[in-house]
Design an enzyme around this catalytic site. Structure first.
Site, PDB file in Angstrom:
ATOM      1  N   GLU A 178       0.823  -1.214   0.000  1.00  0.00           N
ATOM      2  CA  GLU A 178       0.000   0.000   0.000  1.00  0.00           C
ATOM      3  C   GLU A 178       0.863   1.273   0.000  1.00  0.00           C
ATOM      4  OE1 GLU A 178      -2.716   0.417   3.315  1.00  0.00           O
ATOM      5  OE2 GLU A 178      -3.565   2.257   2.529  1.00  0.00           O
ATOM      6  N   LYS A 220      -2.354  -1.966  -3.326  1.00  0.00           N
ATOM      7  CA  LYS A 220      -3.416  -1.117  -2.760  1.00  0.00           C
ATOM      8  C   LYS A 220      -3.003   0.343  -2.917  1.00  0.00           C
ATOM      9  CE  LYS A 220      -5.961  -0.191   1.514  1.00  0.00           C
ATOM     10  NZ  LYS A 220      -6.642  -0.801   2.654  1.00  0.00           N
TER      11      LYS A 220
HETATM   12  P1  13P Z   1      -9.324   4.199   3.775  1.00  0.00           P
HETATM   13  O1  13P Z   1     -10.124   3.447   2.778  1.00  0.00           O
HETATM   14  O2  13P Z   1     -10.123   4.825   4.877  1.00  0.00           O
HETATM   15  O3  13P Z   1      -8.336   5.124   3.130  1.00  0.00           O
HETATM   16  O4  13P Z   1      -8.436   3.134   4.556  1.00  0.00           O
HETATM   17  C1  13P Z   1      -7.781   2.146   3.861  1.00  0.00           C
HETATM   18  C2  13P Z   1      -6.620   1.692   4.629  1.00  0.00           C
HETATM   19  O5  13P Z   1      -6.460   0.534   4.909  1.00  0.00           O
HETATM   20  C3  13P Z   1      -5.635   2.708   5.014  1.00  0.00           C
HETATM   21  O6  13P Z   1      -4.456   2.073   5.383  1.00  0.00           O
END
Ligand code: 13P
Length: 341
Positions: A178, A220
């Site tokens: 991510e 992500k």
């Molecule tokens: P949000 O969808 O609220 O951005 O959160 C996703 C997430 O896992 C952030 O690390």
């Protein structure tokens, strides 16, 4: 099962048409802030009750294939003593775990942050796996500002993300990678696009250096959107066009699935933007889906308010949001569906 087979079985269970991931892995300070905003006290019991409510929503497994949990939840049980991990599994939802330890200032890169948590990661993963986790998540952030992110920040976070992903794969845990580009600020959408391209290029260079198997990971990323304080909003079509353009330039076709974070978009925006990508670009090499926290949880959390008598209505609100995002994964959402129950 070999480690390789294990990774691919997890990818098969998680990457499916019409389904996405629920991020319910808010750290204790983060969930406390979200609870406070709707008047819920945060303690171990309210957090347990809330996450039980989400995972036991009837029918939720049709739209949710994986859930990212926080360490505390991994050990918690439902009212009847069933582990919450088992509640997820019974719904056909693969349990996963947030394994990073949050952000710290990156020295010599003012304004940038680096994600902590590599020390002892292999040992922690073995413990999480024994508790039922089959995938993991690690979040890096890039803030957009006049001098950020710096090249040093981009490179360092990419390197750390790749090291995390490699350790996960050796342990038979699918890594969710991510690299979040933050929505905070008044930057325009072109700036967001340029930063996202630079970040993702660096991430895939690092993943390659660390021999991460691209077929056994999930990306992500952020969608390409203007800064929250920018005066002009972008249409779903523009978000889709810019986001897909950057993904095509930076993400190898071997990656099975790209599950976006919502990152401060409203629930309706996050759904409409995902839908615009799947509707407008149906022949991409990867599945495009969601891994939302706020965009899935805001309606149920605000409905629940910590009161047992609101539980059924909160579950209905959650199921509705999950269903709409499941439709957006197939490009079959239209805004008029927001009104129907
Ligand atoms: P949000 O969808 O609220 O951005 O959160 C996703 C997430 O896992 C952030 O690390």
């Amino acid at each position: 099962m070999t480690t390789h087979e294990e990774l691919h079985a997890t990818i098969r269970d998680m990457v499916q048409r019409g389904r996405g991931i629920l991020a319910a892995d808010e750290s204790t300070p983060t969930i406390t802030k979200r609870f406070a905003a709707v008047g819920i006290e945060s303690n171990e019991e309210t957090r347990r009750a809330y996450r039980q409510l989400l995972l036991s929503t009837p029918g939720i497994g049709e739209f949710i294939s994986g859930v990212i949990l926080f360490e505390e939840t991994l050990a918690q049980k439902a009212d009847d003593g069933t582990p919450l991990v088992e509640i997820a599994r019974r719904a056909g939802i693969v349990p996963g775990i947030k394994v990073d330890k949050g952000l710290a200032a990156l020295a010599h890169a003012p304004g940038d942050k680096v994600t902590q948590g590599l020390d002892g990661l292999a040992e922690r993963l073995a413990g999480y796996k024994a508790q039922g986790a089959r995938f993991a998540k690690w979040r890096a952030v890039s803030p957009i500002g006049p001098a950020n992110p710096t090249p040093l920040g981009i490179q360092t976070n990419a390197e750390v993300l790749a090291r995390y992903a490699a350790v996960c794969q050796e342990a038979g845990i699918v890594p969710i990678v991510e690299p979040e580009v933050l929505i905070d600020g008044d930057h325009d959408i072109a700036q967001a696009e340029a930063v996202t391209e630079a970040v993702q290029n660096e991430v895939f260079a690092a993943l390659k250096r660390h021999r991460v198997e691209l077929e056994a990971m999930i990306l992500k990323p952020s969608m390409v959107v203007p800064g929250k304080a920018h005066p002009v909003k972008a249409s779903p079509e523009e978000v889709a066009q810019r986001t897909v353009r950057i993904l095509r330039r930076t993400v190898p076709a071997a990656v099975p699935s790209i599950n976006f974070l919502s990152g401060g978009q409203t629930p309706e925006e996050a759904t409409a933007n995902l839908n615009a990508m799947n509707d407008g670009y149906p022949h991409l090499p990867w599945q495009l889906s969601f891994s939302y926290a706020r965009a899935l949880q805001e309606p149920p959390m605000a409905t629940w308010k910590g009161r047992p008598e609101n539980a059924a209505a909160a579950q209905a609100a959650f199921l509705h949001r999950a269903r709409l995002n499941g439709l957006a994964q197939r490009g079959g959402y239209v805004a008029a569906m927001e009104k129907t129950g």
